[in-house]
Design an enzyme around this catalytic site. Sequence first.
Site, PDB file in Angstrom:
ATOM      1  N   ASN A   8      16.276 -37.872 -23.348  1.00  0.00           N
ATOM      2  CA  ASN A   8      15.571 -37.136 -24.408  1.00  0.00           C
ATOM      3  C   ASN A   8      15.336 -38.131 -25.539  1.00  0.00           C
ATOM      4  O   ASN A   8      16.266 -38.436 -26.284  1.00  0.00           O
ATOM      5  CB  ASN A   8      16.437 -35.950 -24.875  1.00  0.00           C
ATOM      6  CG  ASN A   8      15.830 -35.238 -26.076  1.00  0.00           C
ATOM      7  OD1 ASN A   8      14.690 -35.504 -26.458  1.00  0.00           O
ATOM      8  ND2 ASN A   8      16.596 -34.335 -26.666  1.00  0.00           N
ATOM      9  N   HIS A  28      15.967 -26.757 -27.500  1.00  0.00           N
ATOM     10  CA  HIS A  28      16.935 -27.760 -27.958  1.00  0.00           C
ATOM     11  C   HIS A  28      17.527 -27.290 -29.290  1.00  0.00           C
ATOM     12  O   HIS A  28      16.834 -26.690 -30.113  1.00  0.00           O
ATOM     13  CB  HIS A  28      16.248 -29.124 -28.122  1.00  0.00           C
ATOM     14  CG  HIS A  28      17.239 -30.226 -28.325  1.00  0.00           C
ATOM     15  ND1 HIS A  28      17.837 -30.458 -29.537  1.00  0.00           N
ATOM     16  CD2 HIS A  28      17.783 -31.118 -27.455  1.00  0.00           C
ATOM     17  CE1 HIS A  28      18.707 -31.462 -29.404  1.00  0.00           C
ATOM     18  NE2 HIS A  28      18.688 -31.880 -28.151  1.00  0.00           N
ATOM     19  N   GLU A  76      18.148 -28.752 -31.914  1.00  0.00           N
ATOM     20  CA  GLU A  76      17.463 -29.236 -33.121  1.00  0.00           C
ATOM     21  C   GLU A  76      16.263 -28.342 -33.445  1.00  0.00           C
ATOM     22  O   GLU A  76      15.916 -28.166 -34.618  1.00  0.00           O
ATOM     23  CB  GLU A  76      17.053 -30.707 -32.936  1.00  0.00           C
ATOM     24  CG  GLU A  76      18.280 -31.612 -32.995  1.00  0.00           C
ATOM     25  CD  GLU A  76      18.183 -32.905 -32.206  1.00  0.00           C
ATOM     26  OE1 GLU A  76      17.078 -33.265 -31.759  1.00  0.00           O
ATOM     27  OE2 GLU A  76      19.227 -33.565 -32.035  1.00  0.00           O
ATOM     28  N   GLU A  87      24.699 -28.134 -24.083  1.00  0.00           N
ATOM     29  CA  GLU A  87      24.835 -29.169 -25.115  1.00  0.00           C
ATOM     30  C   GLU A  87      25.586 -28.604 -26.320  1.00  0.00           C
ATOM     31  O   GLU A  87      24.968 -28.001 -27.212  1.00  0.00           O
ATOM     32  CB  GLU A  87      23.453 -29.641 -25.582  1.00  0.00           C
ATOM     33  CG  GLU A  87      22.605 -30.257 -24.508  1.00  0.00           C
ATOM     34  CD  GLU A  87      21.554 -31.196 -25.096  1.00  0.00           C
ATOM     35  OE1 GLU A  87      21.557 -32.360 -24.720  1.00  0.00           O
ATOM     36  OE2 GLU A  87      20.760 -30.764 -25.939  1.00  0.00           O
ATOM     37  N   SER A 138      26.231 -36.789 -26.656  1.00  0.00           N
ATOM     38  CA  SER A 138      26.900 -38.097 -26.706  1.00  0.00           C
ATOM     39  C   SER A 138      27.347 -38.597 -25.340  1.00  0.00           C
ATOM     40  O   SER A 138      28.392 -39.235 -25.226  1.00  0.00           O
ATOM     41  CB  SER A 138      28.083 -38.066 -27.685  1.00  0.00           C
ATOM     42  OG  SER A 138      27.621 -37.788 -28.996  1.00  0.00           O
ATOM     43  N   GLY A 149      24.731 -36.356 -30.848  1.00  0.00           N
ATOM     44  CA  GLY A 149      24.514 -37.443 -31.799  1.00  0.00           C
ATOM     45  C   GLY A 149      25.727 -37.779 -32.651  1.00  0.00           C
ATOM     46  O   GLY A 149      25.626 -38.503 -33.637  1.00  0.00           O
ATOM     47  N   LYS A 186      13.681 -37.788 -28.168  1.00  0.00           N
ATOM     48  CA  LYS A 186      13.538 -37.153 -29.492  1.00  0.00           C
ATOM     49  C   LYS A 186      12.360 -37.783 -30.240  1.00  0.00           C
ATOM     50  O   LYS A 186      11.395 -38.189 -29.596  1.00  0.00           O
ATOM     51  CB  LYS A 186      14.856 -37.251 -30.268  1.00  0.00           C
ATOM     52  CG  LYS A 186      16.044 -36.702 -29.457  1.00  0.00           C
ATOM     53  CD  LYS A 186      17.263 -36.452 -30.268  1.00  0.00           C
ATOM     54  CE  LYS A 186      18.362 -35.909 -29.358  1.00  0.00           C
ATOM     55  NZ  LYS A 186      19.561 -35.496 -30.071  1.00  0.00           N
TER      56      LYS A 186
END
Length: 248
Positions: free
Chosen positions: A9, A94, A96, A165, A209, A171, A11
């Site tokens: 991904n 996702h 985010e 996730e 991560s 991250g 991003k």
Amino acid sequence: MRSKLMVGNWKMNGSLADNASLVSELLAGMAGVHCRAAVCVPTAYLAQLQNLLSGSSIELGAQDVSAHDFGPYTGEVSARMLQDFAVRYCIVGHSERRMHHAESDVLVAAKAQRALAAGITPIVCLGESLAEREAGQTEAVVKRQLAAVIHANGHCISEIVVAYEPLWAIGTGLTATPDQAQQLHAVLRAQLQAASAHADRVSILYGGSMTAATAAQLLAQPDVDGGLIGGAALKASEFLSMLAMASR
Ligand code: PGA
């Protein structure tokens, strides 16, 4: 037996020049890779990546899709547009996007539906926040998120990919332990099995991560079918090491 699926991904990272060099390093290292591999790239680079990946075993993915078919939705990208670039996968929901764009479970489910209708496999992201984990709500949260997608997609549910996730791992350098990941993946698998006789086909990826240092143990879990990899997918050597681990 599900073969492992490893998805980068990217991003909101990359440039024409950086993408070309990352992909050329990846393609040079694909000889011993037998797992399924894909990269989900920014919309702006779909045409470039379609071209760079053509004829290779790395498949192309997008990072989002509109819940609408076409029309007055400024800034949105439809599933049909993704089809024009032979996109194979599309991330939906996702964290985010759930967080920064207030995407609800219902909207995420509708996006998954649009992708499926266009023959694109949605990679449906689920996961709990740290506060939810600490409050003992992890299972309830991910089950609620998955239930919305099952409700909207019915028997097509065996065609999706799920990515668990945990938000606290994305991250941050904190990875779920292999046991934590397996436990949640088993919960999600059982929920899928209750909805579809073909649930064993669904790949359930872990994300948060994942690196070359943590991948092998996570991938050894029976219900961890691959990874959704952010930061570590931007380094060719790191991503290739993980692809090699997933090929064993
Ligand atoms: P990370 O991101 O690997 O950088 O934690 C994973 C993701 O957000 O998909």
